[in-house]
Motif scaffolding. Structure first.
Motif, mmCIF file in Angstrom:
data_model
loop_
_atom_site.group_PDB
_atom_site.id
_atom_site.type_symbol
_atom_site.label_atom_id
_atom_site.label_comp_id
_atom_site.label_asym_id
_atom_site.label_seq_id
_atom_site.Cartn_x
_atom_site.Cartn_y
_atom_site.Cartn_z
ATOM 1 N N ALA A 818 0.836 -1.199 0.000
ATOM 2 C CA ALA A 818 0.000 0.000 0.000
ATOM 3 C C ALA A 818 0.874 1.253 0.000
ATOM 4 O O ALA A 818 0.587 2.219 -0.694
ATOM 5 C CB ALA A 818 -0.908 -0.020 1.213
ATOM 6 N N ILE A 819 1.939 1.219 0.771
ATOM 7 C CA ILE A 819 2.761 2.417 0.866
ATOM 8 C C ILE A 819 3.576 2.605 -0.411
ATOM 9 O O ILE A 819 3.738 3.709 -0.913
ATOM 10 C CB ILE A 819 3.706 2.328 2.075
ATOM 11 C CG1 ILE A 819 2.873 2.276 3.341
ATOM 12 C CG2 ILE A 819 4.647 3.503 2.117
ATOM 13 C CD1 ILE A 819 3.669 1.894 4.542
ATOM 14 N N PHE B 108 7.112 8.988 6.481
ATOM 15 C CA PHE B 108 7.110 8.675 5.056
ATOM 16 C C PHE B 108 7.358 9.914 4.214
ATOM 17 O O PHE B 108 7.131 11.039 4.654
ATOM 18 C CB PHE B 108 5.760 8.078 4.638
ATOM 19 C CG PHE B 108 5.420 6.822 5.373
ATOM 20 C CD1 PHE B 108 5.964 5.611 4.979
ATOM 21 C CD2 PHE B 108 4.559 6.850 6.461
ATOM 22 C CE1 PHE B 108 5.648 4.457 5.649
ATOM 23 C CE2 PHE B 108 4.237 5.695 7.125
ATOM 24 C CZ PHE B 108 4.790 4.496 6.726
ATOM 25 N N GLN B 109 7.745 9.646 2.955
ATOM 26 C CA GLN B 109 7.949 10.750 2.021
ATOM 27 C C GLN B 109 6.651 11.524 1.807
ATOM 28 O O GLN B 109 6.625 12.740 1.788
ATOM 29 C CB GLN B 109 8.452 10.183 0.685
ATOM 30 C CG GLN B 109 8.588 11.241 -0.386
ATOM 31 C CD GLN B 109 9.129 10.660 -1.673
ATOM 32 O OE1 GLN B 109 9.278 9.455 -1.801
ATOM 33 N NE2 GLN B 109 9.442 11.530 -2.610
ATOM 34 N N ALA B 110 5.535 10.783 1.642
ATOM 35 C CA ALA B 110 4.257 11.431 1.307
ATOM 36 C C ALA B 110 3.453 11.753 2.565
ATOM 37 O O ALA B 110 2.242 11.842 2.519
ATOM 38 C CB ALA B 110 3.456 10.546 0.368
ATOM 39 N N PHE B 111 4.131 11.922 3.719
ATOM 40 C CA PHE B 111 3.530 12.277 5.007
ATOM 41 C C PHE B 111 2.585 11.187 5.516
ATOM 42 O O PHE B 111 2.685 10.770 6.652
ATOM 43 C CB PHE B 111 2.778 13.613 4.962
ATOM 44 C CG PHE B 111 3.434 14.665 4.119
ATOM 45 C CD1 PHE B 111 4.822 14.797 4.109
ATOM 46 C CD2 PHE B 111 2.683 15.520 3.322
ATOM 47 C CE1 PHE B 111 5.437 15.766 3.331
ATOM 48 C CE2 PHE B 111 3.300 16.485 2.554
ATOM 49 C CZ PHE B 111 4.676 16.604 2.554
ATOM 50 N N GLN B 165 4.623 17.035 7.668
ATOM 51 C CA GLN B 165 5.716 16.133 7.991
ATOM 52 C C GLN B 165 6.078 16.232 9.469
ATOM 53 O O GLN B 165 6.461 15.247 10.088
ATOM 54 C CB GLN B 165 6.930 16.431 7.087
ATOM 55 C CG GLN B 165 7.971 15.340 7.062
ATOM 56 C CD GLN B 165 7.447 14.018 6.532
ATOM 57 O OE1 GLN B 165 6.472 13.471 7.057
ATOM 58 N NE2 GLN B 165 8.050 13.500 5.474
ATOM 59 N N ARG B 166 5.914 17.413 10.061
ATOM 60 C CA ARG B 166 6.199 17.537 11.495
ATOM 61 C C ARG B 166 5.168 16.760 12.308
ATOM 62 O O ARG B 166 5.483 16.159 13.328
ATOM 63 C CB ARG B 166 6.241 19.007 11.902
ATOM 64 C CG ARG B 166 7.545 19.655 11.408
ATOM 65 C CD ARG B 166 7.775 20.993 12.025
ATOM 66 N NE ARG B 166 6.562 21.798 11.923
ATOM 67 C CZ ARG B 166 6.543 23.112 11.685
ATOM 68 N NH1 ARG B 166 7.636 23.772 11.550
ATOM 69 N NH2 ARG B 166 5.412 23.762 11.614
ATOM 70 N N VAL B 167 3.901 16.764 11.822
ATOM 71 C CA VAL B 167 2.872 15.952 12.487
ATOM 72 C C VAL B 167 3.276 14.485 12.412
ATOM 73 O O VAL B 167 3.189 13.734 13.396
ATOM 74 C CB VAL B 167 1.487 16.168 11.843
ATOM 75 C CG1 VAL B 167 0.485 15.174 12.417
ATOM 76 C CG2 VAL B 167 1.013 17.586 12.056
ATOM 77 N N ALA B 168 3.762 14.071 11.218
ATOM 78 C CA ALA B 168 4.152 12.674 11.040
ATOM 79 C C ALA B 168 5.305 12.322 11.971
ATOM 80 O O ALA B 168 5.358 11.224 12.537
ATOM 81 C CB ALA B 168 4.529 12.420 9.588
ATOM 82 N N PRO B 185 12.249 11.419 4.015
ATOM 83 C CA PRO B 185 11.314 12.333 4.706
ATOM 84 C C PRO B 185 11.293 13.730 4.110
ATOM 85 O O PRO B 185 10.343 14.473 4.333
ATOM 86 C CB PRO B 185 11.857 12.358 6.136
ATOM 87 C CG PRO B 185 13.292 11.974 6.024
ATOM 88 C CD PRO B 185 13.379 11.028 4.863
ATOM 89 N N THR B 186 12.307 14.076 3.326
ATOM 90 C CA THR B 186 12.334 15.428 2.775
ATOM 91 C C THR B 186 11.993 15.447 1.290
ATOM 92 O O THR B 186 12.053 16.484 0.650
ATOM 93 C CB THR B 186 13.729 16.056 2.973
ATOM 94 O OG1 THR B 186 14.691 15.193 2.346
ATOM 95 C CG2 THR B 186 14.072 16.194 4.439
#
Lengths: 822, 257
Positions: A818-819, B108-111, B165-168, B185-186
């Protein structure tokens, strides 16, 4: 573009199959209805028109005068082989071991070409003293039937005789076959039984005669003008037309339910297609990027819908014909609506295909408009899940509100003036309004229910609530489809229960005793205890009967009842006045003839004894004046029983009990009569039950389609939220919790729809009953809580079941897949 | 190119006490027969507690697959993965799921925030799934450090990429996991927000001893780490201690990538 469309179709086939199940079922319903209608017509044609189907020409006297004199003239027409004057006699027949009953005896044609009867056993009669009877009489070949002919004017028996059964005739689905016995005898025998003059001639031509030409040739041979000459086929059609009035009404009712099914299917498929389009936003945008115009995109979506609809409809037509064949085989010819084989008219196939395809196309209009709004750039950026706000929303809200308010006003009018048409119009209008408003009304209810759920359902419950409110339009459309089915089902259930309660109360009041036994002479005192011992008899009471001398010096037949003993035996004393000690209840006719009013004194004499009683004018249920047993015994100490009232145990077995009571009574007192009002009550009950069962079954189809919609919506949500569900799994949501999440979502949507539907349906059922039966003295509004609760439970549990497959698919997804899909 | 440390299967390597996560003989094969792709072709690697490690390598080097296997998101074809003393490669799906939510954090990359939940609900989600209550003082500390105090009631759609991203990151740090895995992450952030996020990750290692493993292909991002593990063609291909953007770039060139 077409190849792209077809490739799309292939790629999404599994999902489309699920989506189009709704169309398949709805179309099958429509087609089955039409096919059964046609089958029933064809069956009737063969049965009711049996005597005409093999006949070339039928000559009928339009004014009912005798055609006996025309037989020779018709027989002389070139090409005519035989002429059969149709005559019939009406007699009372007693089959061995049974009571006397009405029998219609028809003359058998002399020429074999005009003998239409299908003989299953034995043969048609050859001479007087013989008779062939319908198989429905359950007689056997060789039985001797006692025949009595009564003078229709005086009612006195004019002759008696016997006839031996030579054969049994299968009348197939003849609708009259079940109503009275039918027999066939030679013309001389029918004449001897007082047969009618022939008003109809059936004519057979030689082989290969053209019926039309023969009819044209016969017509001039008849001198007088009041004659109708038809071909046999025409006559058969006409005979069926005489019976089909009710049947057409039935077809109309069935088609109403079919319409409901189609409507619900339309909602479901529109919803499914909208989601499919939304999922393909990227694909569609990509198409736009590489040069497809928005018109091409729209055409692609519509073509896809048309192909899907057509295929689904074709499957539905097949399923419908199969269903009709199954029903026909199950029902058979021995029923009020005889069915034999399957007749598939072309128009049924055409209608099924057209309805299914058009519904799918119409349902696709909205989603296809959405598809054209996809900007080419959408292919290049992440999909925005934000739901679209509808421009038509406000308009729909206004129209819905107007319809609900107007409809409610009409219904109020309908209840107050007991006008079922006003209520029907109001109900239809308000329900349409409700469907329009559902889009606004359902999401807040779901959200509220979701908040409650969040407290009991834990994290999955809270997230399910969030998910269910996430796409309000889709949730509303899914719930609305279910709401329609549940509302109508509940309305029928509540309406039927109230009708039953009202009818029951009316019957109880009109016929307070389950069984009434009377005699022209006296009933032995030993009879009541013996009857009370019969299985199924709850209790009984005896009414004494004597002749006394009325104030005008004439004899008067009065009966005496012990009110305390009679009350528990009677179903209702609402319309009945039972005398207390010292009272005499006089029916209106007796009060009028003696010039007495309630409260005045009536003096009755019996020989030396006399008694002054207080008059109460009222209904005794017997037509005779009624005293208390004590007063009656004071007048005539050795009075005997004249009437027995019995109460039967509730439930099945009443018919058996009545039969045994009748037998016992008949053996003890040959001229006694037994009136079983319980059977009348049971008959009404069983009619209502059958009606309810059929209607519930029909609406069940709509509910089933709606539940497929719930499953579809969830399945599509699962695909849409693949990544999100994968994330949750990565974050630590177990498979069980994920399944629970989807189950809660389904329960939430289905449960809200079921509860709203039950509330609405209950109101409609009560309003409907009030406006149909409002004219009755007492209208009992009855809500069958158990059944209504059952509807909510069934709809909710079915919603839960609908979530099983999507949930399994969701739980199978590995978190990393999924990811990685991002 | 350094030669991987040889270990005898079954015997823990010497650095066992200090390793938060380690893998031995890890392979991952997609497909079978001639079309088989060896995403991981025998990897032995260990990550020390309280260390900020970056995994780098060219596209297709297997760095994401390695992270998925280390985090228990994907099953390895062979080899072992240990989280502390627990062998992940032996756990069933439900045990793995519980382990992930209790002992592993993800960025994750996509938050990958849940759109139906607001920032606060997203942060506490893993703990709620586990039926645990976050320690309020720790929650306040995390939220304060990430500058989310004013944003807790916002839905993800109302937040900027950096804020999401900070929430993640807050979500990953709150349960005090044994290790936080960060996958690019960025990647979806502008350079300023990216630098903020990397600062936050590094400070969580420095100040609270959090173990962080980050997959990236950006040498600048890798320069925030204590150590860079290089991967090529599914095999370890060297390490860079105390990396700078320049030294990482040079190491990558050495791979021919």
């Amino acid at each position: 573009m077409l190849s792209t469309t077809l490739a799309n179709l292939r790629a999404h086939l599994p999902r489309l199959v699920a989506a189009t199940l709704a169309v398949v079922i709805a179309v099958a319903f429509v087609v089955a209805t039409l096919v059964l209608n046609e089958t029933s017509r064809a069956t009737l044609l063969r049965a009711a028109g049996a005597e005409y189907v093999g006949t070339d020409v039928v000559v009928t006297a339009a004014d009912g005068s005798s055609l006996a004199g025309a037989v020779g003239a018709v027989a002389a027409v070139p090409g005519v082989r035989a002429v059969d004057p149709t005559t019939a006699a009406e007699v009372q027949a007693r089959f061995p071991g049974r009571s006397e009953a009405y029998l219609q005896a028809q003359a058998v044609a002399a020429d074999p070409a005009l003998r239409w009867q299908r003989v299953t056993d034995g043969a048609l009669p050859d001479s007087p003293g013989e008779i062939a009877v319908a198989t429905t009489t359950e007689a056997a070949v060789g039985d001797v039937v006692a025949v009595t002919v009564y003078d229709p004017a005086t009612g006195e028996a004019t002759s008696t005789g016997e006839a031996t059964v030579t054969g049994l005739v299968d009348l197939g689905g003849d609708p009259s076959a079940g109503l009275f016995a039918r027999g066939f005898a030679v013309a001389d025998q029918v004449a001897a039984w007082g047969g009618t003059e022939p008003t109809e001639l059936r004519v057979a031509g030689w082989n290969r005669t053209d019926p039309e030409a023969l009819a044209a040739a016969v017509a001039p041979a008849l001198g007088f003008a009041e004659v109708e000459v038809r071909t046999g086929e025409q006559a058969a059609e006409d005979a069926v037309a005489g019976i089909t009035g009710n049947r057409l009404a039935l077809a109309a009712v069935l088609l109403v339910f079919a319409t409901v099914a189609v409507l619900v299917a339309g909602l479901v498929i529109a919803n499914t297609l909208a989601v499919l389009v939304a999922q393909r936003t990227r694909d569609l945008a990509l198409l736009r990027c590489v040069g497809a115009t928005s018109r091409q995109v729209r055409r692609s979506v519509l073509t896809e819908a048309a192909v899907t609809g057509l295929v689904a409809s074709a499957v539905g037509v097949g399923a419908g014909v199969g269903l009709a064949a199954l029903v026909s085989a199950l029902v058979g010819t021995d029923s009020p609506l005889p069915l034999e084989g399957v007749a598939v008219p072309l128009y049924a196939v055409g209608a099924g295909l057209a309805v299914g395809t058009l519904t799918t196309l119409l349902a696709a209009l909205g989603p296809s408009r959405g598809a054209t709004r996809v900007a080419p750039l959408a292919a290049l950026r992440p999909v925005d899940a934000a739901p679209l706000r509808s421009r038509g929303g406000l308009l729909r809200f206004g129209a819905g509100l107007l319809l609900v308010l107007g409809g409610a006003a009409l219904m109020a009018l309908g209840v107050l003036t007991v006008n079922v048409y006003a209520s029907l119009a109001g109900g239809t209008a308000s329900f349409l309004g409700v469907v329009l408003l559902a889009q606004r009304a359902v999401p807040p209810v779901v959200a509220a229910a979701g908040r409650a759920l969040g407290r009991v359902g834990g994290v999955p419950g809270r997230m399910a609530a969030g998910n269910a409110s996430r796409n309000p339009r889709r949730t509303a459309a899914t719930a609305t489809a279910l709401l329609i089915g549940v509302t109508l089902t509940t309305a029928m259930v509540v309406g039927a229960a109230s009708t039953r309660a009202t009818a029951q109360a009316g019957l109880d009041a009109a016929y307070p005793a389950d069984v009434e036994i009377g005699a022209y002479g006296e009933l032995p005192a030993s009879l009541l205890p013996r009857l009370e011992d019969v299985d199924g008899v709850a209790g009984g009471t005896a009414l004494l009967g004597v002749d006394v001398t009325a104030p005008d010096g004439q004899p008067l037949w009065v009966q005496g009842v012990d009110a305390a003993a009679a009350t528990p035996v009677l179903r209702s004393t609402a319309d009945l006045t039972l005398p207390a000690f010292g009272e005499a209840v006089l029916p209106q006719w007796a009060a009028d003839s003696y010039g007495l009013r309630t409260g005045q004194t009536l003096t009755l004499q019996a020989g030396e004894r006399s008694r002054a009683l207080t008059v109460v004018v009222g209904d005794t249920g017997l037509g005779t004046p009624l005293l208390s047993t004590a007063d009656l015994r004071a007048l005539v100490p050795d009075a005997t029983a004249a009437t027995l009232w019995l109460r039967l145990d509730d439930g099945a077995g009443q018919r058996d009990a009545i039969e045994e009571v009748t037998e016992l009574t008949g053996a003890a007192v040959p001229d006694a009569y037994v009136t079983g009002l319980a059977s009348e009550r049971a008959a009404i009950d069983s009619v209502l039950d059958a009606l309810l069962l059929v209607v519930t079954g029909l609406l069940g189809v709509a509910v089933l389609i709606a539940l497929i919609g719930v499953g579809n919506t969830l399945a599509l949500s699962v695909v849409e939220r693949r990544q999100e569900n994968g994330l949750l799994r990565a974050m630590g949501l177990t498979r069980g919790q994920l399944r629970a999440l989807l189950a809660w979502e389904a329960v939430l949507v289905a449960g809200v729809a079921a509860v709203l539907g039950v509330l609405l349906g209950g109101a409609y059922g009560l309003i409907g009953t009030a406006s149909v039966l409002g004219g009755q003295d007492t209208v009992l509004l009855d809500v069958p809580w158990l059944q209504v609760g059952g509807i909510v439970v069934v709809a909710t549990v079915a919603g839960l079941l609908a979530s099983v497959l999507p949930a399994r698919r969701a739980a199978r997804t590995a978190p990393v897949a999924a990811i990685a899909a991002v | 190119m350094s030669v991987p440390v040889m270990t005898v299967p079954g015997e823990p390597p010497a650095s066992v006490s200090s390793a938060a996560v380690r893998a031995t003989g890890l392979t991952k094969v997609y497909g079978s027969g001639e079309t088989a792709v060896h995403a991981l072709a025998g990897v032995d690697v260990a990550f020390a507690r309280g260390e900020f490690t970056a995994i780098m390598g060219p596209s297709g080097s297997g760095k994401s697959t390695l992270m998925h296997c280390l985090a228990g998101l994907d099953a390895a074809t062979s080899g072992q993965v240990f989280l502390g003393g627990t062998e992940l490669t032996r756990l069933r799906d439900d045990e793995l799921t519980r382990l992930r939510r209790d002992r592993i954090g993800f960025v994750f990359q996509a938050f990958n925030l849940l759109p139906v939940l607001d920032a606060r609900e997203n942060v506490v989600l893993p703990m709620q799934l586990a039926g645990r209550r976050p320690d309020p003082a720790w929650f306040d500390a995390v939220v304060a450090r990430l500058g989310l105090r004013e944003r807790l009631r916002h839905r993800p759609s109302e937040l900027s990429g950096g804020q999401q991203q900070r929430v993640a990151i807050a979500r990953a740090l709150l349960p005090r996991p044994d290790v936080v895995f960060a996958d690019e992450p960025t990647g979806n952030l502008d350079s300023r927000s990216g630098a903020e996020v990397l600062d936050l990750l590094r400070s969580s290692v420095r100040e609270t001893g959090q173990t962080v493993v980050m997959v990236t292909h950006d040498p600048t991002a890798a320069s925030y780490a204590d150590r860079v593990v290089l991967l090529a063609d599914g095999r370890p291909a060297g390490e860079v201690d105390r990396p700078t953007a320049a030294s990482v770039l040079e190491a990558l060139r050495g791979l021919g990538g």
